[in-house]
Scaffold this motif. Structure first.
Motif, mmCIF file in Angstrom:
data_model
loop_
_atom_site.group_PDB
_atom_site.id
_atom_site.type_symbol
_atom_site.label_atom_id
_atom_site.label_comp_id
_atom_site.label_asym_id
_atom_site.label_seq_id
_atom_site.Cartn_x
_atom_site.Cartn_y
_atom_site.Cartn_z
ATOM 1 N N GLN A 87 0.826 -1.206 0.000
ATOM 2 C CA GLN A 87 0.000 0.000 0.000
ATOM 3 C C GLN A 87 0.860 1.257 0.000
ATOM 4 O O GLN A 87 0.503 2.264 -0.617
ATOM 5 N N PHE A 88 2.008 1.213 0.657
ATOM 6 C CA PHE A 88 2.890 2.373 0.698
ATOM 7 C C PHE A 88 3.395 2.712 -0.697
ATOM 8 O O PHE A 88 3.407 3.878 -1.102
ATOM 9 N N PHE A 89 3.817 1.704 -1.455
ATOM 10 C CA PHE A 89 4.320 1.971 -2.805
ATOM 11 C C PHE A 89 3.190 2.412 -3.735
ATOM 12 O O PHE A 89 3.418 3.148 -4.694
ATOM 13 N N GLN A 90 1.961 2.010 -3.433
ATOM 14 C CA GLN A 90 0.827 2.494 -4.221
ATOM 15 C C GLN A 90 0.609 3.982 -4.000
ATOM 16 O O GLN A 90 0.385 4.727 -4.956
ATOM 17 N N VAL A 91 0.693 4.433 -2.742
ATOM 18 C CA VAL A 91 0.480 5.864 -2.483
ATOM 19 C C VAL A 91 1.651 6.690 -3.009
ATOM 20 O O VAL A 91 1.454 7.837 -3.433
ATOM 21 N N VAL A 92 2.866 6.125 -3.014
ATOM 22 C CA VAL A 92 4.004 6.824 -3.613
ATOM 23 C C VAL A 92 3.782 6.978 -5.119
ATOM 24 O O VAL A 92 4.012 8.051 -5.694
ATOM 25 N N ARG A 93 3.315 5.901 -5.758
ATOM 26 C CA ARG A 93 3.008 5.969 -7.197
ATOM 27 C C ARG A 93 1.946 7.014 -7.483
ATOM 28 O O ARG A 93 2.070 7.818 -8.420
ATOM 29 N N ASN A 94 0.883 7.017 -6.672
ATOM 30 C CA ASN A 94 -0.202 7.985 -6.885
ATOM 31 C C ASN A 94 0.285 9.417 -6.689
ATOM 32 O O ASN A 94 -0.100 10.328 -7.440
ATOM 33 N N THR A 95 1.130 9.624 -5.692
ATOM 34 C CA THR A 95 1.662 10.966 -5.441
ATOM 35 C C THR A 95 2.501 11.451 -6.607
ATOM 36 O O THR A 95 2.361 12.589 -7.070
ATOM 37 N N LEU A 96 3.382 10.584 -7.103
ATOM 38 C CA LEU A 96 4.212 10.952 -8.245
ATOM 39 C C LEU A 96 3.364 11.193 -9.493
ATOM 40 O O LEU A 96 3.630 12.116 -10.273
ATOM 41 N N MET A 97 2.322 10.375 -9.676
ATOM 42 C CA MET A 97 1.465 10.521 -10.855
ATOM 43 C C MET A 97 0.704 11.843 -10.822
ATOM 44 O O MET A 97 0.700 12.595 -11.812
ATOM 45 N N LEU A 98 0.057 12.165 -9.691
ATOM 46 C CA LEU A 98 -0.739 13.383 -9.608
ATOM 47 C C LEU A 98 0.138 14.627 -9.648
ATOM 48 O O LEU A 98 -0.195 15.614 -10.308
ATOM 49 N N ASN A 99 1.286 14.588 -8.971
ATOM 50 C CA ASN A 99 2.197 15.736 -9.030
ATOM 51 C C ASN A 99 2.841 15.864 -10.410
ATOM 52 O O ASN A 99 3.117 16.974 -10.874
ATOM 53 N N GLY A 100 3.082 14.728 -11.058
ATOM 54 C CA GLY A 100 3.615 14.779 -12.415
ATOM 55 C C GLY A 100 2.626 15.407 -13.391
ATOM 56 O O GLY A 100 3.006 16.196 -14.261
ATOM 57 N N LEU A 101 1.340 15.080 -13.232
ATOM 58 C CA LEU A 101 0.313 15.704 -14.066
ATOM 59 C C LEU A 101 0.207 17.197 -13.781
ATOM 60 O O LEU A 101 0.020 18.001 -14.701
ATOM 61 N N ASP A 102 0.323 17.574 -12.506
ATOM 62 C CA ASP A 102 0.324 18.998 -12.174
ATOM 63 C C ASP A 102 1.512 19.707 -12.818
ATOM 64 O O ASP A 102 1.402 20.870 -13.231
ATOM 65 N N LEU A 103 2.638 19.001 -12.900
ATOM 66 C CA LEU A 103 3.829 19.595 -13.526
ATOM 67 C C LEU A 103 3.632 19.752 -15.026
ATOM 68 O O LEU A 103 3.987 20.781 -15.613
ATOM 69 N N ILE A 104 3.027 18.740 -15.659
ATOM 70 C CA ILE A 104 2.856 18.772 -17.118
ATOM 71 C C ILE A 104 1.718 19.705 -17.521
ATOM 72 O O ILE A 104 1.840 20.487 -18.471
ATOM 73 N N VAL A 105 0.597 19.621 -16.796
ATOM 74 C CA VAL A 105 -0.590 20.389 -17.174
ATOM 75 C C VAL A 105 -0.643 21.729 -16.446
ATOM 76 O O VAL A 105 -0.946 22.768 -17.042
ATOM 77 N N GLY A 106 -0.345 21.696 -15.144
ATOM 78 C CA GLY A 106 -0.534 22.888 -14.327
ATOM 79 C C GLY A 106 0.583 23.906 -14.422
ATOM 80 O O GLY A 106 0.338 25.108 -14.301
ATOM 81 N N PHE A 107 1.826 23.461 -14.649
ATOM 82 C CA PHE A 107 2.935 24.413 -14.666
ATOM 83 C C PHE A 107 2.892 25.366 -15.858
ATOM 84 O O PHE A 107 3.116 26.570 -15.702
ATOM 85 N N PRO A 108 2.600 24.888 -17.076
ATOM 86 C CA PRO A 108 2.554 25.843 -18.203
ATOM 87 C C PRO A 108 1.338 26.772 -18.169
ATOM 88 O O PRO A 108 1.369 27.829 -18.817
ATOM 89 N N ALA A 109 0.282 26.389 -17.444
ATOM 90 C CA ALA A 109 -0.960 27.175 -17.477
ATOM 91 C C ALA A 109 -0.764 28.621 -17.017
ATOM 92 O O ALA A 109 -1.222 29.554 -17.705
#
Length: 319
Positions: A87-109
């Motif tokens: 479960q810990f590695f699942q939440v790490v994956r989810n954190t990286l995924m959501l923050n990565g999307l914020d970096l790709i989508v949210g940073f240029p906005a």
């Protein structure tokens, strides 16, 4: 010869005294500014450095009755526990995924939005637009979570309109893939307007003669944006990018907690909600401290690494 050495020594001592006097002079002259620094320094010491004392909890079988000092050491048992949990590695994956999307989508906005605002000619409309775009930043995520539920839930306003028009309701909050897209877009809506402040401030520092020279060369509006505006704010973009990459493992508690539900926990459970559920609610404070320490170390590695790469590419890093 000895006399010249003595004179040189006197001159160097005189320069040091001048520097000391100048330092005290500036402190005396700008004492109000130094007094204004007292509150931020107290805040940082109290809420950033003082809690570091509790890091030892991560390496102990912490007992609230024994305290941090008296609790026994556990030979890294807490870290072995969390690293052996799927479960810990699942939440790490989810954190990286959501923050990565914020970096790709949210940073240029905010960059795109700042460029568009900067190109507006009518100043009154520009100020009104900026004010409207800033407003979502001041809304609590509790309020935003309620708005999202009212608008995007299966029985929400948007799906009701779709149903009345003969369509099928869309699973904005019930399908985990659709939830990820909703999460990212809501973050852009809430943060993009506020993020334009630094970029607009950087644009005011661009030399106007560069735009005049571009006009003389026959450059259009898009050419001036590409060759003058964006290069002018590049140092600001690089610094903010480094900071965001440095926070790739840090995620706020409010945003995922107020938007997630049991149907999307495969993607919605992140480090902050995991710490709240496993560490705080279950009173397992050693786990909470260990996960927090792991998160901070990874963020530090990303921050130093991104700054190092930036310097290697010829950009000005944070240090």
């Amino acid at each position: 010869m000895d006399g010249s050495v003595v004179l040189d020594n006197k001159e160097s001592v005189g320069k040091l005294l001048k520097k000391k006097k100048s330092l005290f002079y500036y402190i005396k002259h700008d004492y109000i500014l130094y007094l204004m620094l007292v509150i931020p320094i107290i805040y940082i010491l109290t809420f950033k450095y003082a809690p570091m004392y509790g890091i030892q909890i991560a390496f102990k079988d912490y007992n609230i009755f024994q305290g941090a000092n008296m609790s026994p050491w556990n030979d890294f048992a807490t870290f072995k526990q969390i690293f052996s949990s799927p479960q810990f590695f699942q939440v790490v994956r989810n954190t990286l995924m959501l923050n990565g999307l914020d970096l790709i989508v949210g940073f240029p906005a905010p960059i795109l939005l700042a460029v568009l605002i900067n190109e507006l000619v009518w100043n009154k409309f520009k100020k009104i637009s900026q004010t409207i775009l800033y407003l979502p930043h001041f809304l609590s995520w509790v309020i935003i979570g309620g708005i999202v539920a009212q608008l995007l839930s299966p029985t929400g306003m948007l799906n009701s309109v779709i149903s009345h028009l003969g369509g099928e309701p869309l699973p904005f909050l019930t399908n985990k893939y659709a939830w990820v897209a909703t999460y990212s877009l809501i973050g852009v809506w809430q943060n993009a307007g506020w993020g334009t402040i630094l970029y607009l401030a950087a644009m005011t520092g661009i030399d106007k003669q560069l735009y005049e020279a571009a006009d003389a060369d026959g450059a259009g509006r898009f050419a001036k944006i590409w060759h003058v505006t964006l290069p002018g704010i590049r140092p600001t973009i690089v610094i903010l990018l480094i900071l965001q990459i440095g926070n790739i493992m840090a995620i706020n508690f409010d945003r995922p907690f107020n938007i997630q539900n049991n149907l999307v926990m495969d993607f919605g459970d992140v480090i902050s909600t995991y710490v709240y559920r496993v560490g705080i609610q279950s009173a397992n404070f050693s786990v909470a401290a260990a996960v927090g320490l792991f998160q901070s170390v990874i963020c530090l590695i990303f921050l130093v690494g991104s700054n190092f790469i930036s310097r290697k590419l010829g950009e000005n890093g944070i240090w």
